[in-house]
Write a protein that holds these residues in place. Structure first.
Motif, PDB file in Angstrom:
ATOM      1  N   ALA A 154       0.792  -1.242  -0.202  1.00 58.65           N
ATOM      2  CA  ALA A 154       0.157  -0.016   0.060  1.00 58.65           C
ATOM      3  C   ALA A 154       0.905   1.231  -0.095  1.00 58.65           C
ATOM      4  O   ALA A 154       1.834   1.157   0.853  1.00 58.65           O
ATOM      5  CB  ALA A 154      -1.017   0.178   1.366  1.00 58.65           C
ATOM      6  N   LYS A 155       0.446   2.310  -0.758  1.00 61.37           N
ATOM      7  CA  LYS A 155       1.141   3.395  -0.729  1.00 61.37           C
ATOM      8  C   LYS A 155       1.261   4.087   0.559  1.00 61.37           C
ATOM      9  O   LYS A 155       2.425   4.749   0.719  1.00 61.37           O
ATOM     10  CB  LYS A 155       0.470   4.395  -1.760  1.00 61.37           C
ATOM     11  CG  LYS A 155       1.641   5.238  -2.555  1.00 61.37           C
ATOM     12  CD  LYS A 155       0.874   6.316  -3.783  1.00 61.37           C
ATOM     13  CE  LYS A 155       1.746   6.955  -4.411  1.00 61.37           C
ATOM     14  NZ  LYS A 155       1.081   7.672  -5.536  1.00 61.37           N
ATOM     15  N   VAL A 195      -2.700  10.179  -4.121  1.00 64.69           N
ATOM     16  CA  VAL A 195      -3.357   9.115  -4.160  1.00 64.69           C
ATOM     17  C   VAL A 195      -4.922   9.328  -4.466  1.00 64.69           C
ATOM     18  O   VAL A 195      -5.302  10.635  -4.499  1.00 64.69           O
ATOM     19  CB  VAL A 195      -3.258   8.483  -2.415  1.00 64.69           C
ATOM     20  CG1 VAL A 195      -2.167   7.942  -2.251  1.00 64.69           C
ATOM     21  CG2 VAL A 195      -3.898   9.486  -1.561  1.00 64.69           C
ATOM     22  N   THR A 199      -8.319   4.981  -1.835  1.00 66.97           N
ATOM     23  CA  THR A 199      -6.986   4.544  -1.093  1.00 66.97           C
ATOM     24  C   THR A 199      -7.018   4.811   0.418  1.00 66.97           C
ATOM     25  O   THR A 199      -6.680   3.830   1.207  1.00 66.97           O
ATOM     26  CB  THR A 199      -5.776   5.124  -1.709  1.00 66.97           C
ATOM     27  OG1 THR A 199      -5.638   4.913  -3.044  1.00 66.97           O
ATOM     28  CG2 THR A 199      -4.566   4.607  -0.988  1.00 66.97           C
ATOM     29  N   GLN A 202      -9.955   2.542   2.032  1.00 63.73           N
ATOM     30  CA  GLN A 202      -9.170   1.262   2.050  1.00 63.73           C
ATOM     31  C   GLN A 202      -8.303   1.124   3.302  1.00 63.73           C
ATOM     32  O   GLN A 202      -8.404   0.046   4.010  1.00 63.73           O
ATOM     33  CB  GLN A 202      -8.473   0.831   0.780  1.00 63.73           C
ATOM     34  CG  GLN A 202      -9.447   0.512  -0.431  1.00 63.73           C
ATOM     35  CD  GLN A 202      -9.872  -0.771  -0.417  1.00 63.73           C
ATOM     36  OE1 GLN A 202      -9.523  -1.819   0.010  1.00 63.73           O
ATOM     37  NE2 GLN A 202     -10.921  -0.899  -1.196  1.00 63.73           N
ATOM     38  N   ARG A 209      -5.216  -3.965   6.194  1.00 63.47           N
ATOM     39  CA  ARG A 209      -4.584  -2.980   5.387  1.00 63.47           C
ATOM     40  C   ARG A 209      -4.802  -1.709   6.208  1.00 63.47           C
ATOM     41  O   ARG A 209      -4.779  -0.564   5.812  1.00 63.47           O
ATOM     42  CB  ARG A 209      -5.197  -2.959   4.125  1.00 63.47           C
ATOM     43  CG  ARG A 209      -5.017  -3.875   3.147  1.00 63.47           C
ATOM     44  CD  ARG A 209      -5.262  -3.599   1.725  1.00 63.47           C
ATOM     45  NE  ARG A 209      -4.468  -2.630   1.329  1.00 63.47           N
ATOM     46  CZ  ARG A 209      -4.440  -1.920  -0.242  1.00 63.47           C
ATOM     47  NH1 ARG A 209      -5.692  -2.414  -1.013  1.00 63.47           N
ATOM     48  NH2 ARG A 209      -3.541  -1.011  -0.707  1.00 63.47           N
TER      49      ARG A 209
END
Length: 413
Positions: A154-155, A195, A199, A202, A209
């Motif tokens: 994940a970013k 982003v 995102t 999430q 996450r």
């Protein structure tokens, strides 16, 4: 000599299907489709696809495996013609690079590779060298393979600066969309700080996450700690207080139209939803009855109009009624108690389940156009229109009229 499929079908373990693999590629080179080649050598179609695309799934994602010997660029077209892969292959990237340098256009290359022009354009933009802008096929292939494995990191988990920026603004009760827009404004030249709002959602909601603290969910507009799923049409809340009986439970005799007495009903609506006319169609004879709703279309008025109409018919012509899930049928159970006629409801957004009624409504619009006030038509007007429709010969009835069919049924009784 025809290829003989091995008789022992147990898993091969470390021993690869060398003989099958060689025969598969030999058939493919001869122009045999991938599906047919798999059938001839006795392998699953997914195995053939995996051999052709050069990847082999593992527990941790997809890792490159031994590839087929490289072909020259001019054979890429033939390989694509027999390939079912949605991913560009290494040979196709070689073909794109050669012809792009030679001055061919995107659409020309797309036609030659039997690909959509957007696929070629996207490939040239996405996998070009970040500095020079040149398209290098082997580097492009490596970049594509590096992006393919799942799951991706994940970013927000990889970038502490981005994560802190998002957390601070969630604490200020900013929405994820507001945060995303400010990221683009504050860091216009830093794509690693960009982003999309999904995102952020999430990172808050999805188990496993949780890059953002779960307590930040309280800062969202809804304040929910769990995401509320969107309902599909089949998952909507019950429309009526009394349970519906769905069309799937309707007797089989209704479907073939052999037994008379099964009706379909609906409302046609007037200007600004201010007026309505009820329509009833008998499935086997296509006989039409119209309900006069001069005072509105509340559940009580529709119930009373239906009861009044059905009491004019003999019992053998009142077996069932099929309706959509309109709010006007909120008292369907009271109608059933008064007439002993069961009501079956269509599935949401499924007008074809009342095909005869929908067709009749279209015919009625010749007399009652859309966008007009239907309350101006009296009981006599409705009876005259119904008589005219019932006097029309119908092709589906062998050019008899609905009135003649109904008269035959009444005489037989």
């Amino acid at each position: 000599m025809a290829f003989e499929i091995r008789k022992i079908r147990t898993p091969q373990g470390r021993k690869k299907l060398v003989r099958e693999r060689e025969e598969y590629f030999r058939l493919v080179d001869q122009g045999v489709s991938s599906r047919e080649a798999c059938r001839i050598v006795g392998i699953n179609r997914r195995t053939g696809k995996r051999w052709r695309n050069g990847t082999n799934p593992t527990k941790n994602g997809t890792n490159p495996t031994k590839r087929r010997p490289a072909q020259t660029a001019h054979t890429a077209l033939a390989e694509r013609v027999i390939s079912a892969s949605r991913h560009l292959t290494a040979n196709e990237r070689l073909y794109i690079a050669d012809h792009w340098r030679a001055g061919a256009g995107v659409r020309t290359i797309a036609v030659q590779l039997n690909r959509h022009p957007s696929t070629i354009s996207r490939e040239l933009k996405r996998n070009a060298h970040p500095t020079s802008g040149d398209y290098r096929p082997h580097a492009a292939q490596a970049r594509a393979e590096s992006r393919r494995p799942r799951p991706k990191p994940a970013k927000l988990a990889q970038n502490p600066e981005l994560r802190q920026y998002v957390q601070e603004r969630l604490n200020k009760r900013w929405s994820p969309e507001q945060i995303v827009q400010h990221l683009h404004r504050d860091f216009p030249d830093r794509p690693e700080m960009h982003v999309v709002h999904e995102t952020i959602y999430q990172a808050i909601y999805v188990q496993g996450r949780g890059e953002l603290r779960r307590e930040l969910a309280k800062a969202l507009r809804t304040g929910r700690a769990r995401r509320k799923p969107r309902r599909l049409a089949q998952q909507r809340q019950p429309r009526y207080s009394h349970p519906m009986v769905m069309i799937s439970e309707r007797p089989a005799e209704v479907d073939d139209r052999a037994v008379p007495g099964h009706w379909e009903g609906d409302l046609i609506i007037g200007k600004d939803n201010g007026s309505a006319i009820g329509t009833l169609v008998e499935r086997s004879t296509r006989y039409v009855m119209l309900l006069h709703l001069s005072n509105g279309r509340t559940t009580e008025l529709v119930r009373d109009a239906l009861v009044e109409a059905m009491k004019t018919l003999p019992s053998h012509l009142t077996r069932s009624l099929t309706w959509d899930q309109g709010s006007e049928m909120g008292r369907h159970h009271e109608f059933t108690l008064a007439t002993d006629i069961p009501v079956y409801f269509c599935d949401p957004a499924s007008p074809w389940q009342r095909g005869s009624n929908e067709n009749t409504n279209g015919l009625l619009r010749q007399y009652f156009p859309k966008g007009t006030d239907l309350s101006v038509h009296g009981r006599e007007d409705l009876d005259a229109v119904a008589a005219e429709l019932n006097g029309r010969p119908r092709k589906t009835l062998g050019w008899e009229t609905p009135a003649e069919r109904l008269h035959t049924l009444l005489a037989a009784a």
